[in-house]
Design an enzyme around this catalytic site. Sequence first.
Site, PDB file in Angstrom:
ATOM      1  N   TYR A  61     -31.407 -43.556  -3.850  1.00  0.00           N
ATOM      2  CA  TYR A  61     -31.713 -42.200  -4.298  1.00  0.00           C
ATOM      3  C   TYR A  61     -32.043 -41.363  -3.070  1.00  0.00           C
ATOM      4  O   TYR A  61     -32.715 -41.828  -2.155  1.00  0.00           O
ATOM      5  CB  TYR A  61     -32.925 -42.210  -5.230  1.00  0.00           C
ATOM      6  CG  TYR A  61     -33.455 -40.824  -5.557  1.00  0.00           C
ATOM      7  CD1 TYR A  61     -33.002 -40.137  -6.680  1.00  0.00           C
ATOM      8  CD2 TYR A  61     -34.388 -40.185  -4.728  1.00  0.00           C
ATOM      9  CE1 TYR A  61     -33.469 -38.864  -6.976  1.00  0.00           C
ATOM     10  CE2 TYR A  61     -34.855 -38.914  -5.018  1.00  0.00           C
ATOM     11  CZ  TYR A  61     -34.397 -38.255  -6.137  1.00  0.00           C
ATOM     12  OH  TYR A  61     -34.850 -36.994  -6.421  1.00  0.00           O
ATOM     13  N   GLU A  98     -30.082 -33.132  -4.853  1.00  0.00           N
ATOM     14  CA  GLU A  98     -30.489 -34.423  -5.398  1.00  0.00           C
ATOM     15  C   GLU A  98     -29.233 -35.269  -5.527  1.00  0.00           C
ATOM     16  O   GLU A  98     -28.331 -34.928  -6.288  1.00  0.00           O
ATOM     17  CB  GLU A  98     -31.182 -34.257  -6.754  1.00  0.00           C
ATOM     18  CG  GLU A  98     -31.791 -35.560  -7.237  1.00  0.00           C
ATOM     19  CD  GLU A  98     -32.612 -35.393  -8.510  1.00  0.00           C
ATOM     20  OE1 GLU A  98     -32.198 -34.612  -9.393  1.00  0.00           O
ATOM     21  OE2 GLU A  98     -33.664 -36.054  -8.616  1.00  0.00           O
TER      22      GLU A  98
END
Lengths: 397, 290
Positions: free
Chosen positions: A118, A206
Amino acid sequence: MNLHEYQGKEILASFGVRVQRGIVAHNAGEAVDAAKQLTAETGTGWHVIKAQVHAGGRGKGGGVKLAKNLQEVETIADSIIGMNLVTPQTSAEGKKVHQVLVAEDVYYPGDSEPAEFYMSVLLDRSKGRNMIMYSTEGGMDIEEVAEKTPHLIYHEEVDPAIGLMPFQARRVAFNLGLSGMAFKEMVKFVTALYKAYEVSDSSLFEINPVLKTSDDKIMAVDAKVTLDDNALFRHKDYAEMRDLREEDPIEVEAKEAGLNFVNLDGNVGCMVNGAGLAMATMDLIKMAGGEPANFLDVGGTADAKRVEKAFRIILKDDNVQAILVNIFGGIVRCDRVAQGIVDAYKNMGDAIKVPIIVRLQGTNAEIAKELIDNSGLAVHSAIEFQEAADKVQEVLK
Amino acid sequence: MSVLVNKNSKIIVQGFTGSEGTFHAEQMIEYGTNVVGGVTPGKGGQTHLDKPVFNTVLDAVEATGADVSIIFVPPAFAADAIMEAADAGIKVIITITEGIPVADMIKAADYVKGKDCRLVGPNCPGVITPEEAKVGIMPGFVFKKGTVGIVSKSGTLTYEAADQVVKQGLGITTAIGIGGDPIIGTTTKEAVELLMNDDETECIVMIGEIGGQLEADAARWVKENGNKKPVVGFIAGETAPKGRTMGHAGAIVGGADDTAEAKKRIMRECGIHVVDSPAEIGKKVASVIG
């Protein structure tokens, strides 16, 4: 301003960030053509069909599917385009899908196991600096990771005067447990990603997941990109990426009229000058037993034209049972605002079917109240904030 | 006493000859604020509103001894104007401009940190010390002189609070509009600290809104320093939905910590007199002052 995945990836790729490749399709036929083209260019056998809407959790709602042949590409694309995709981030009605991204399959087998990470880039408000937030736990809901395993989330803070330093990029790669080719690729990836963030004036990147492929490439498989609206004046090309279909049509209309408006679910509309006072007014509506139907900051010039437009926008919502106007007249005089309200009301004739409570405070508040009271219109006037709340309570009964 | 600005402050206006700058400079002068001149690059040597215009802030500082600046420069150039003021030795830089890109403000705020100056704003109504200096866009008549300090992220809500305080027969020492952007110069805690150390200020009103941690930080500081003066607090946005920007660029609920509810809870734990209703601010102040 939010972007679609494919638009975010375009921006990333333009700064040398490796992304999972894909082509946008608006119908099943285009999807099949896109799949053929991708196979020719990348050698991919399978394809991933991804709904392009402004909402996260698309996979959970059935908006991301793997197609193992062209027949499946066609069927899946056909089923996703036009559907109302419901995800944990949309309303219960979901969001209509107008297009899909046909993407290459990047989870192919090879010398090593693929791994998902991530990574996001965002502003750390408390420090006034940008930071890179990353985790070994990719492909999952990051809020869940933060709650259950906070030690697996790392931060790299960027000094605004010198930018992201090479040692920081290396630290990211080390913390993600990479070595060899994948390590080098990650350093390149992080460096390019941060540069893209800065130069594009973004307020959020993101990337979930960032993938290490089985042949040790690092790439962005998804991309959520939010641009800083205040900086769009220097990015005309990005400004054109705005997809109005993804936004609330009433909010789009308000924005065009220069009104700062957010549509909500309640039964009492409001029109206020100033964002802080507007929020406080919403809170007071709730305390008076109602629910705010909107946030609306009319700004400094509450003239008849603006007031009328604001009334019309608020009244598009059938749930609205009353409207509270709350203006603190400072530089702008209350009597002029009152005149604006009276004119707008008269102009709209029978269009106003709900009670209106007007609270004007500040310069010439008394004159303004008289003006409203003597207008013969069905408008309740108030001067004190609490008085306005009490009147809201009264009319809701 | 008062904080940040007073009758001895020498104030210059950056973006002096523009429409916003002109309008508000006129209002400030009418209020009795000691405006000593203004800056508009390329218009140096001219006179505007009977005050001298300079090409650079440094010229203005050298000629007038200015120590406070108010900025009305358009968003695309505002961060540069802030840094120019800091470089020229201005001590208090009050930035009214709304809509400055975040990337620009990161740089400007970082630049200012290394200098001997204080930035207030951007996206704020300014600072007013009643009967002495109005360095901002607020309606001056609302603010009567007194012993209550105000710190607020919002413009009209500051006027609302001041009005309520005045209607209780009280008045204001200094009202500081800190601004509603994600990056601002003076934080809630810093503004509260200034007022806490001001001899004349008896009570502080702290008005915040959803988004960020500034109010919680300020509340913790108040507690750690022994709650020397009563602080009355209000947080706007109890009813705001998560993830939506409510007018101010910084007013957005990101997680569980920056909701109105969470902030109010922390403030209460730290001994702040929190009101749930924005209509109760004045009454609460009167009751804690006693």
